[in-house]
Design an enzyme around this catalytic site. Structure first.
Site, PDB file in Angstrom:
ATOM      1  N   ASP A 173      -6.562  13.313 -25.077  1.00  0.00           N
ATOM      2  CA  ASP A 173      -6.620  11.917 -24.645  1.00  0.00           C
ATOM      3  C   ASP A 173      -5.932  11.112 -25.748  1.00  0.00           C
ATOM      4  OD1 ASP A 173      -7.191   9.297 -24.151  1.00  0.00           O
ATOM      5  OD2 ASP A 173      -9.307   9.607 -23.671  1.00  0.00           O
ATOM      6  N   TYR A 198       0.854  -1.194   0.000  1.00  0.00           N
ATOM      7  CA  TYR A 198       0.000   0.000   0.000  1.00  0.00           C
ATOM      8  C   TYR A 198       0.881   1.232   0.000  1.00  0.00           C
ATOM      9  CZ  TYR A 198      -4.931  -1.131   0.237  1.00  0.00           C
ATOM     10  OH  TYR A 198      -6.202  -1.501  -0.083  1.00  0.00           O
ATOM     11  N   LYS A 237      -1.383   0.385 -24.770  1.00  0.00           N
ATOM     12  CA  LYS A 237      -1.721   0.236 -26.191  1.00  0.00           C
ATOM     13  C   LYS A 237      -0.433   0.364 -26.998  1.00  0.00           C
ATOM     14  CE  LYS A 237      -6.530   1.760 -25.644  1.00  0.00           C
ATOM     15  NZ  LYS A 237      -6.795   2.468 -24.402  1.00  0.00           N
ATOM     16  N   ARG A 243      -1.100  -2.670 -18.294  1.00  0.00           N
ATOM     17  CA  ARG A 243      -2.380  -1.958 -18.281  1.00  0.00           C
ATOM     18  C   ARG A 243      -2.299  -0.836 -17.260  1.00  0.00           C
ATOM     19  NH1 ARG A 243      -5.343  -4.960 -21.393  1.00  0.00           N
ATOM     20  NH2 ARG A 243      -6.988  -3.405 -21.389  1.00  0.00           N
ATOM     21  N   GLU A 251      -0.554   4.852  -0.511  1.00  0.00           N
ATOM     22  CA  GLU A 251      -1.320   6.078  -0.762  1.00  0.00           C
ATOM     23  C   GLU A 251      -0.427   7.306  -0.596  1.00  0.00           C
ATOM     24  OE1 GLU A 251      -2.846   3.492   0.702  1.00  0.00           O
ATOM     25  OE2 GLU A 251      -5.046   3.729   0.651  1.00  0.00           O
ATOM     26  N   THR A 307      -3.753   5.863 -21.685  1.00  0.00           N
ATOM     27  CA  THR A 307      -3.490   4.550 -21.119  1.00  0.00           C
ATOM     28  C   THR A 307      -2.026   4.229 -21.420  1.00  0.00           C
ATOM     29  OG1 THR A 307      -4.249   3.558 -23.174  1.00  0.00           O
ATOM     30  CG2 THR A 307      -5.810   3.589 -21.357  1.00  0.00           C
TER      31      THR A 307
HETATM   32  N1  DSN Z   1     -11.182  -0.254 -25.150  1.00  0.00           N
HETATM   33  C1  DSN Z   1     -10.246   0.670 -25.758  1.00  0.00           C
HETATM   34  C2  DSN Z   1     -10.183   0.515 -27.238  1.00  0.00           C
HETATM   35  O1  DSN Z   1     -10.183  -0.598 -27.689  1.00  0.00           O
HETATM   36  O2  DSN Z   1     -10.094   1.513 -27.950  1.00  0.00           O
HETATM   37  C3  DSN Z   1     -10.501   2.084 -25.396  1.00  0.00           C
HETATM   38  O3  DSN Z   1     -10.874   2.188 -24.077  1.00  0.00           O
END
Ligand code: DSN
Length: 425
Positions: free
Chosen positions: A204, A57, A234, A240, A59, A231
């Site tokens: 974003d 933990y 990707k 993740r 925080e 994120t």
């Molecule tokens: N689920 C993601 C995508 O495939 O674009 C976006 O959140």
């Protein structure tokens, strides 16, 4: 070569979970992943993600925690922040968001008051649920208004309309970003309109974070964006998770930090932060720049095959890693049928609605696919072209099992020739 993970303890203790992990390992190794938001991480990232840091933990933020024993997790969080700032050319990074949606929500709450307005891309024109789709809770708190493409066949955003909406609705955030849009945005226009109406310019960049970090596409910060959120799993090829980056204003960075913790989240997932530090270290290498440029080349090669076969593409092509094809309008194959037949031959992608979708969301006209994961395996333009040709062939012959069997064998052959690498450095 892709080495199976060493899993002796799960194997001995929980055979059902063990078998599911092994089966997923095989699925990923034997098929080709074309979901544009997925990728394959290095074994180093996987190790950090599966490490004892999950037990801790923490925080708070490095040096200012609410728990003892945080000196080791501080090391990895400081490192992740330092590497993120270097990669994206900014002064502040919050690496604690559990994923993209919490990063969006924290940014809204950090910068706005309830009732304020956000101007974002319409979901039906490529935007994301978190940019104000009525099914999300966040629309009960903030007022969302939308901009769209002027023409889905060129993908150009209607910046004049965006400006008119902004002048009328007075948004406090103008949001650039998407999850199903393949063209470059005019970041200068976003910032110009944001400054005119006194809004924050927020990007974003979840889908294209890796492309930005690798210098393959433009960085919104170079145009004066205030905040970028993303994120990390990707095109960036990390674990993740999410990040929120602030270009230079310490007051904005402080608001974002408070919005993540204590505003929205409790303990950060320190195993994930450690894995992110490792991934960002990989992203700082010259190999990563080459990888990102290849993602673009592969996407363009695949788009060309679809165009050569008279398949309509949203935006008329691609400037990034993804392609959105109107397979129903062009070939009479629905998005669901395409997803199913391609799955059967070993290609994973997703059905997707096209702009102003005439069919249902559950069986729309389009498919969305992209190249980050196949490029990680080392496929180049020649192989990407062949995969696209096989996709067209499979969709055209969706009811001919012998043709589909042949295609499956060829896809398995490509997958076997391009195993998922263990390491990228
Ligand atoms: N689920 C993601 C995508 O495939 O674009 C976006 O959140």
């Amino acid at each position: 070569m892709s080495t199976p993970q060493d899993l002796p303890f799960i194997k001995a203790q929980d055979p059902v979970v063990y078998d599911a992990i092994r089966a997923e390992e095989k699925r990923q190794a034997n098929g080709l992943e074309l979901i544009p938001s997925e990728n394959s991480v290095s074994k180093a990232v996987l190790e950090a993600n599966g490490s004892v840091m999950t037990n801790k933990y923490a925080e708070g933020y490095p040096g200012k925690r609410y728990y003892g024993g945080c000196h080791n997790v501080d090391i990895v969080e400081d490192l992740a922040i330092e590497r993120a700032c270097k990669l994206f050319n900014c002064k502040y990074a919050n690496v604690q968001p559990h994923s993209g949606a919490p990063a969006n929500v924290a940014t809204y709450f950090g910068l706005l008051e309830p009732g304020d307005t956000i101007l974002g891309m319409d979901l039906s024109h490529g935007g994301h649920l978190t940019h104000g789709h009525p099914v999300t809770h966040i629309t009960k708190v903030f007022n969302f208004v939308r901009y769209k493409m002027k023409d889905p066949d060129t993908g150009e955003i209607d910046y004049e309309e965006m400006r008119e909406v902004a002048l009328r609705e007075k948004p406090k955030i103008i949001l650039a970003g998407f999850s199903a849009y393949s063209r470059a945005l005019d970041y200068g226009k976003f910032v110009e309109i944001a400054r005119e109406v006194g809004a924050y310019a927020v990007a974003d960049m979840a889908h294209i974070a890796g492309l930005i970090a690798g210098g393959a596409v433009e960085n919104p910060f170079d145009y004066g964006f205030d905040v970028i959120l993303t994120t990390t799993h990707k095109s960036l090829r990390g674990p993740r998770g999410g990040m929120i980056l602030t270009r230079e204003d310490p007051k904005i960075a402080k608001k974002i930090d408070k919005a993540i913790f204590p505003g929205l989240q409790g303990g950060p997932h320190m195993h994930r932060v450690a894995a992110l530090a490792v991934a960002l270290g990989e992203a700082l290498t010259p190999e990563f720049k080459t990888y990102q440029k290849q993602i673009l080349k592969n996407a363009k090669a695949m788009a060309q095959v679809f165009l050569d076969n008279d398949v309509r593409l949203m935006g008329g092509g691609t400037d990034n890693h993804l392609i959105l094809a109107d397979v129903y309008g062009s070939m009479g194959v629905t998005g669901q049928e395409a997803e199913d037949v391609l799955d059967a031959v070993g290609i994973t992608l997703n059905k997707n609605s096209i702009a102003d979708e005439p069919r249902s969301m559950f069986d729309p006209s389009g498919i969305r696919f992209g190249t980050p994961a196949i490029t990680t395996r080392g496929l180049k333009e020649a192989e990407a072209t062949r995969v696209a040709e096989l996709m067209i062939k499979a969709m055209k012959n969706k009811d001919d099992q012998s043709v589909l069997d042949e295609i499956k064998v060829e896809i398995e052959g490509i997958a076997a020739s391009f195993p998922i690498p263990d390491s990228f450095v």
